[in-house]
Write a protein that holds these residues in place. Structure first.
Motif, mmCIF file in Angstrom:
data_model
loop_
_atom_site.group_PDB
_atom_site.id
_atom_site.type_symbol
_atom_site.label_atom_id
_atom_site.label_comp_id
_atom_site.label_asym_id
_atom_site.label_seq_id
_atom_site.Cartn_x
_atom_site.Cartn_y
_atom_site.Cartn_z
ATOM 1 N N ALA A 227 4.595 -1.646 -7.394
ATOM 2 C CA ALA A 227 2.624 -1.267 -6.348
ATOM 3 C C ALA A 227 3.786 -2.040 -5.007
ATOM 4 N N VAL A 228 2.487 -2.036 -4.351
ATOM 5 C CA VAL A 228 2.797 -1.651 -3.148
ATOM 6 C C VAL A 228 1.117 -2.703 -2.811
ATOM 7 N N LEU A 229 0.652 -4.011 -1.980
ATOM 8 C CA LEU A 229 -0.491 -3.647 -1.737
ATOM 9 C C LEU A 229 -0.399 -4.342 -0.345
ATOM 10 N N ALA A 230 -1.300 -2.808 0.812
ATOM 11 C CA ALA A 230 -1.403 -3.180 2.194
ATOM 12 C C ALA A 230 -2.170 -3.608 2.296
ATOM 13 N N MET A 231 -2.247 -4.216 3.336
ATOM 14 C CA MET A 231 -3.385 -4.734 4.589
ATOM 15 C C MET A 231 -4.158 -4.378 4.709
ATOM 16 N N TYR A 232 -4.532 -2.411 5.481
ATOM 17 C CA TYR A 232 -4.657 -1.810 5.935
ATOM 18 C C TYR A 232 -4.692 -0.335 5.674
ATOM 19 N N HIS A 233 -5.168 0.279 5.752
ATOM 20 C CA HIS A 233 -5.274 2.174 5.993
ATOM 21 C C HIS A 233 -3.597 2.426 6.493
ATOM 22 N N ASP A 234 -3.940 2.412 7.143
ATOM 23 C CA ASP A 234 -2.458 3.035 7.994
ATOM 24 C C ASP A 234 -0.618 2.450 7.582
ATOM 25 N N GLN A 235 -0.847 1.295 7.500
ATOM 26 C CA GLN A 235 0.017 0.019 7.270
ATOM 27 C C GLN A 235 0.726 0.675 5.320
ATOM 28 N N GLY A 236 -0.817 1.579 5.012
ATOM 29 C CA GLY A 236 -0.083 2.244 3.480
ATOM 30 C C GLY A 236 0.488 3.576 3.132
ATOM 31 N N LEU A 237 -0.416 4.186 4.212
ATOM 32 C CA LEU A 237 -0.605 5.484 3.808
ATOM 33 C C LEU A 237 1.033 6.514 4.970
ATOM 34 N N ILE A 238 1.159 5.491 5.894
ATOM 35 C CA ILE A 238 1.806 6.199 6.400
ATOM 36 C C ILE A 238 3.028 6.132 6.504
ATOM 37 N N PRO A 239 3.451 5.208 5.538
ATOM 38 C CA PRO A 239 4.830 5.590 4.721
ATOM 39 C C PRO A 239 4.741 5.864 3.499
ATOM 40 N N PHE A 240 3.949 6.310 2.610
ATOM 41 C CA PHE A 240 3.020 6.311 1.400
ATOM 42 C C PHE A 240 3.755 7.811 1.933
ATOM 43 N N LYS A 241 2.829 8.649 2.600
ATOM 44 C CA LYS A 241 2.903 9.895 2.966
ATOM 45 C C LYS A 241 4.214 10.546 3.217
ATOM 46 N N HIS A 242 4.735 9.761 4.394
ATOM 47 C CA HIS A 242 6.498 10.498 4.654
ATOM 48 C C HIS A 242 7.131 10.276 3.405
ATOM 49 N N ILE A 243 7.030 8.534 2.289
ATOM 50 C CA ILE A 243 8.071 8.742 0.616
ATOM 51 C C ILE A 243 7.971 10.245 -0.020
#
Length: 351
Positions: A262-278
């Motif tokens: 798992a990965v802990l991102a600091m903020y919403h878009d930092q984590g969700l943009i790559p997540f939704k793409h992958i």
């Protein structure tokens, strides 16, 4: 009485795609082999959406309470009786009002144990605001309703799991809400969830930096050195197997995420943009850290495609089965932990 899990479903904004993806998922009767769905909404509203989609071979079994759910039918509890004006694709007060009525009744049953888990269709975070819902989103509302000290927005898929330290807050407020204590708390929640909900014995967690290049040794901000690195060390001292901080761009571009659970991102878009793409269209939003199980699809209300019969049900379907699997894992683990011999065998099997 059936021993299948009862999965509650809130319908979200009635002017969006919530009921479309719900109906498209439940019309396949094979899903009823794995759980009993209980939808919180209105048969009148559901009928409107069904007709808009041109679906004639599907209907809900109407019940008054979750205990009456038929194990071989898609069940619906009418949360209101009045006629409602539906304007597909439009954000308005009516959509927010009835999204909240559905959500509230579903959460009432969830916290009482009348249903085993909850899957929430998308809401509009603006029009749902009212005296009883002064929250940025589902995650914060569920945290308050379950009186939990903290919760983690945890995006999950087969390829990637991502949690965030800060959720639905303005970008200008992100740095001020990043603290060592907050990061340590989220890491503890993530570690516990990976063990209990996903049966990963010793999770390996990556922590992303806040600034470009993770601060570049203090040249581009000091938060990475002064806040994030100490948090990682503190979490390690408490038994969390975590590493970082990693620069977010290179971390995903080089597919380093594949080396972690798992990965802990600091903020919403930092984590969700790559997540939704992958994750493409198969991602699920899971609220970790609660005594109850709640999941949702990783998309929004979809006003632009509402009523056009083009919305994909894939993410919603994944959210339903994720809820089923997480509840089952929690219950099986509780049984195993009550049996020391079985728990030792489980531990050896995981090694």
């Amino acid at each position: 009485m059936s021993d299948k899990l009862k999965i509650g479903i809130s319908i979200g904004d009635i002017n969006g795609i919530g009921l479309e993806v719900i109906i498209k998922t439940l019309i396949d009767s094979r899903v009823l082999e794995y759980f009993t769905p209980v939808v919180y909404g209105s048969t009148k509203v559901a009928s409107f959406h069904r007709k808009a989609l041109g679906i004639n071979d599907f209907s809900f079994n109407v019940i008054n309470e979750a205990q009456q759910a038929h194990p071989k039918r898609a069940n619906m509890i009418n949360c209101w009786q009045e006629d409602v004006k539906i304007t597909l694709g439009e954000e308005n007060e009516i959509g927010g009002k009835y999204a909240f009525l559905s959500l509230k009744r579903a959460v009432d049953d969830l916290v009482k144990g009348e249903i085993d888990a909850l899957v929430t269709a998308p809401i509009n975070k603006h029009n749902i605001q009212r005296e009883e819902f002064g929250f940025p989103g589902h995650t914060e509302y569920l945290q308050a309703r379950t009186e939990s000290s903290d919760a983690l927005m945890f995006m999950i898929s087969e390829e990637l799991r991502v949690g965030v330290v800060t959720g639905h807050i303005p970008v200008r407020d992100i740095a001020a809400n990043i603290s060592t204590e907050a990061i340590v708390s989220k890491l503890a929640l993530m570690d516990a969830s990976l063990k209990r909900d996903f049966w990963i014995r010793k999770p390996k967690i990556a922590v992303l930096g806040l600034n470009p290049h993770a601060g570049d040794n203090g040249l581009i901000g000091t938060e990475d050195e002064e806040i994030i690195t100490p948090a990682i060390e503190q979490a390690k001292s408490r038994g969390v197997f975590c590493f970082g901080p990693y620069p977010a761009d290179g971390f995903f571009a080089s597919e380093t995420y594949k080396k972690f659970d798992a990965v802990l991102a600091m903020y919403h878009d930092q984590g969700l943009i790559p997540f939704k793409h992958i994750a493409a269209r198969s991602g699920v939003n899971f609220t970790a850290g609660l005594p109850v199980v709640r999941t949702s699809p990783d998309h929004g209300t979809g006003y632009d495609i509402a009523g056009k019969n083009v919305a994909s049900e894939m993410s919603f379907s994944e959210a339903l089965f994720a809820a089923v699997h997480i509840v089952a894992r929690r219950r099986e683990q509780d049984v195993l932990l009550s049996n020391p011999l079985a728990a030792r065998r489980l531990s050896r099997d995981r090694d």
